[in-house]
Design a protein around this motif. Structure first.
Motif, PDB file in Angstrom:
ATOM      1  N   LYS A  74      37.141  39.599  28.619  1.00 44.59           N
ATOM      2  CA  LYS A  74      38.289  40.108  29.356  1.00 44.59           C
ATOM      3  C   LYS A  74      38.660  39.053  30.397  1.00 44.59           C
ATOM      4  CE  LYS A  74      36.842  44.860  28.618  1.00 44.59           C
ATOM      5  NZ  LYS A  74      35.581  44.655  27.906  1.00 44.59           N
ATOM      6  N   THR A  75      39.934  38.657  30.397  1.00 46.24           N
ATOM      7  CA  THR A  75      40.403  37.621  31.311  1.00 46.24           C
ATOM      8  C   THR A  75      41.257  38.242  32.401  1.00 46.24           C
ATOM      9  OG1 THR A  75      40.344  35.950  29.572  1.00 46.24           O
ATOM     10  CG2 THR A  75      41.707  35.460  31.499  1.00 46.24           C
ATOM     11  N   TYR A  76      40.955  37.857  33.620  1.00 44.69           N
ATOM     12  CA  TYR A  76      41.655  38.358  34.800  1.00 44.69           C
ATOM     13  C   TYR A  76      42.297  37.207  35.543  1.00 44.69           C
ATOM     14  CZ  TYR A  76      38.868  42.551  34.082  1.00 44.69           C
ATOM     15  OH  TYR A  76      38.300  43.678  33.547  1.00 44.69           O
ATOM     16  N   TRP A  77      43.448  37.480  36.138  1.00 44.60           N
ATOM     17  CA  TRP A  77      44.062  36.569  37.094  1.00 44.60           C
ATOM     18  C   TRP A  77      43.804  37.169  38.465  1.00 44.60           C
ATOM     19  CZ3 TRP A  77      49.428  36.675  34.300  1.00 44.60           C
ATOM     20  CH2 TRP A  77      49.385  35.875  33.159  1.00 44.60           C
ATOM     21  N   ALA A  78      43.161  36.412  39.319  1.00 50.75           N
ATOM     22  CA  ALA A  78      42.828  36.912  40.647  1.00 50.75           C
ATOM     23  C   ALA A  78      43.447  36.018  41.717  1.00 50.75           C
ATOM     24  CB  ALA A  78      41.317  36.967  40.832  1.00 50.75           C
ATOM     25  N   PRO A 114      50.825  32.872  38.331  1.00 48.85           N
ATOM     26  CA  PRO A 114      51.384  33.090  36.995  1.00 48.85           C
ATOM     27  C   PRO A 114      52.914  33.089  37.002  1.00 48.85           C
ATOM     28  CG  PRO A 114      49.610  34.637  37.430  1.00 48.85           C
ATOM     29  CD  PRO A 114      49.883  33.928  38.713  1.00 48.85           C
ATOM     30  N   ALA A 115      53.502  32.392  36.046  1.00 51.48           N
ATOM     31  CA  ALA A 115      54.965  32.323  35.933  1.00 51.48           C
ATOM     32  C   ALA A 115      55.509  33.709  35.600  1.00 51.48           C
ATOM     33  CB  ALA A 115      55.351  31.326  34.842  1.00 51.48           C
ATOM     34  N   GLY A 116      56.616  34.065  36.213  1.00 50.72           N
ATOM     35  CA  GLY A 116      57.267  35.335  35.911  1.00 50.72           C
ATOM     36  C   GLY A 116      56.510  36.547  36.421  1.00 50.72           C
ATOM     37  N   LEU A 117      55.616  36.346  37.384  1.00 51.01           N
ATOM     38  CA  LEU A 117      54.824  37.449  37.910  1.00 51.01           C
ATOM     39  C   LEU A 117      55.712  38.462  38.620  1.00 51.01           C
ATOM     40  CD1 LEU A 117      51.922  38.478  38.237  1.00 51.01           C
ATOM     41  CD2 LEU A 117      51.831  37.242  40.399  1.00 51.01           C
ATOM     42  N   TRP A 118      55.545  39.727  38.289  1.00 51.68           N
ATOM     43  CA  TRP A 118      56.314  40.805  38.909  1.00 51.68           C
ATOM     44  C   TRP A 118      55.837  41.018  40.339  1.00 51.68           C
ATOM     45  CZ3 TRP A 118      52.764  41.058  35.031  1.00 51.68           C
ATOM     46  CH2 TRP A 118      51.567  41.671  35.323  1.00 51.68           C
ATOM     47  N   PRO A 119      56.727  41.504  41.209  1.00 53.29           N
ATOM     48  CA  PRO A 119      56.286  41.798  42.580  1.00 53.29           C
ATOM     49  C   PRO A 119      55.374  43.023  42.593  1.00 53.29           C
ATOM     50  CG  PRO A 119      58.582  42.411  42.276  1.00 53.29           C
ATOM     51  CD  PRO A 119      58.143  41.750  41.007  1.00 53.29           C
ATOM     52  N   ARG A 160      44.631  40.308  44.972  1.00 53.46           N
ATOM     53  CA  ARG A 160      45.390  40.928  43.883  1.00 53.46           C
ATOM     54  C   ARG A 160      44.666  40.625  42.587  1.00 53.46           C
ATOM     55  NH1 ARG A 160      51.847  40.017  42.346  1.00 53.46           N
ATOM     56  NH2 ARG A 160      51.918  41.700  40.811  1.00 53.46           N
ATOM     57  N   LEU A 161      44.540  41.640  41.721  1.00 55.88           N
ATOM     58  CA  LEU A 161      43.794  41.460  40.474  1.00 55.88           C
ATOM     59  C   LEU A 161      44.609  41.994  39.304  1.00 55.88           C
ATOM     60  CD1 LEU A 161      41.121  40.495  39.246  1.00 55.88           C
ATOM     61  CD2 LEU A 161      40.244  42.820  39.544  1.00 55.88           C
ATOM     62  N   ILE A 162      44.825  41.110  38.317  1.00 52.78           N
ATOM     63  CA  ILE A 162      45.614  41.443  37.135  1.00 52.78           C
ATOM     64  C   ILE A 162      44.773  41.127  35.903  1.00 52.78           C
ATOM     65  CG2 ILE A 162      47.695  40.890  35.807  1.00 52.78           C
ATOM     66  CD1 ILE A 162      48.890  39.908  38.558  1.00 52.78           C
ATOM     67  N   SER A 170      46.917  40.461  24.773  1.00 50.85           N
ATOM     68  CA  SER A 170      47.281  39.959  26.100  1.00 50.85           C
ATOM     69  C   SER A 170      48.521  40.686  26.622  1.00 50.85           C
ATOM     70  CB  SER A 170      47.540  38.451  26.052  1.00 50.85           C
ATOM     71  OG  SER A 170      48.820  38.193  25.519  1.00 50.85           O
ATOM     72  N   LEU A 171      48.846  40.399  27.863  1.00 47.26           N
ATOM     73  CA  LEU A 171      50.019  40.965  28.536  1.00 47.26           C
ATOM     74  C   LEU A 171      51.332  40.317  28.112  1.00 47.26           C
ATOM     75  CD1 LEU A 171      49.262  41.289  32.354  1.00 47.26           C
ATOM     76  CD2 LEU A 171      49.726  43.094  30.722  1.00 47.26           C
TER      77      LEU A 171
END
Length: 182
Positions: A74-78, A114-119, A160-162, A170-171
């Motif tokens: 599982k990959t997370y962007w933190a 991340p590009a295009g990250l939502w607020p 923030r954790l995605i 993937s998303l």
């Protein structure tokens, strides 16, 4: 044929279809976003985390996704507090000591936002005097709040954790609050 649904869970939404809490105010749940009978979340994503939640109507698949014994990556962007050092990254790669024992080694690297990250609503608190940065972290365990505890253990609390990826899913192409069939 089993159904697999990929959902981009927003911040402050529970990873379940009903709120059985006793806190008075009702929490937002999956039922606000997904009207597909018979599917259930394969694993959990904390209320204060965002990103990919896999849902399925196949109990065996649900178990393969959520059970730690299968070690599904599982990959997370933190987004973490501070500029993460090479030493902190290396500690994450080797595994860190938590109250419930050593973690397995993680794959981790610095990344741009991340590009295009939502607020996020509400936004992450901003402090002029404290920089932040983004990392990509892949784990094969699934302990409670593991990524947050790991980054805190190396001196960089998660802001923030995605969750970006679960196994092969993937998303990509899924807006926050939206879902698609896999």
């Amino acid at each position: 044929m089993s159904r697999v649904i990929l959902f981009n869970k927003p911040y402050d939404v529970l990873s379940q279809f009903t709120d059985k809490g006793t806190q008075g105010s009702k929490a937002r749940t999956l039922s606000e976003f997904i009207d597909v009978p018979g599917v259930y979340a394969a694993g959990r994503l904390d209320r204060d985390s965002e990103g990919l939640l896999v849902l399925t109507d196949d109990g065996k698949l649900q178990n393969r996704i959520s059970s730690p014994k299968f070690k599904l990556p599982k990959t997370y962007w933190a987004q973490v507090e501070g500029e993460i050092s090479d030493d902190a990254l290396e500690a994450l790669r080797k595994g860190v000591e938590l109250k419930d024992g050593m973690t397995a080694p993680a794959m981790v690297k610095r990344m741009d936002e991340p590009a295009g990250l939502w607020p996020r609503t509400p936004p992450v608190r901003f402090r002029k005097s404290v920089p932040d940065c983004w990392i990509s972290l892949t784990i094969t365990e699934g302990r409670n709040r593991q990524v947050r505890r790991m980054t805190a253990a190396v001196g960089h609390p998660t802001l923030r954790l995605i969750r970006y990826r679960v196994g092969k899913w993937s998303l990509d192409g899924i807006e926050t609050g939206e879902w698609k069939e896999a």
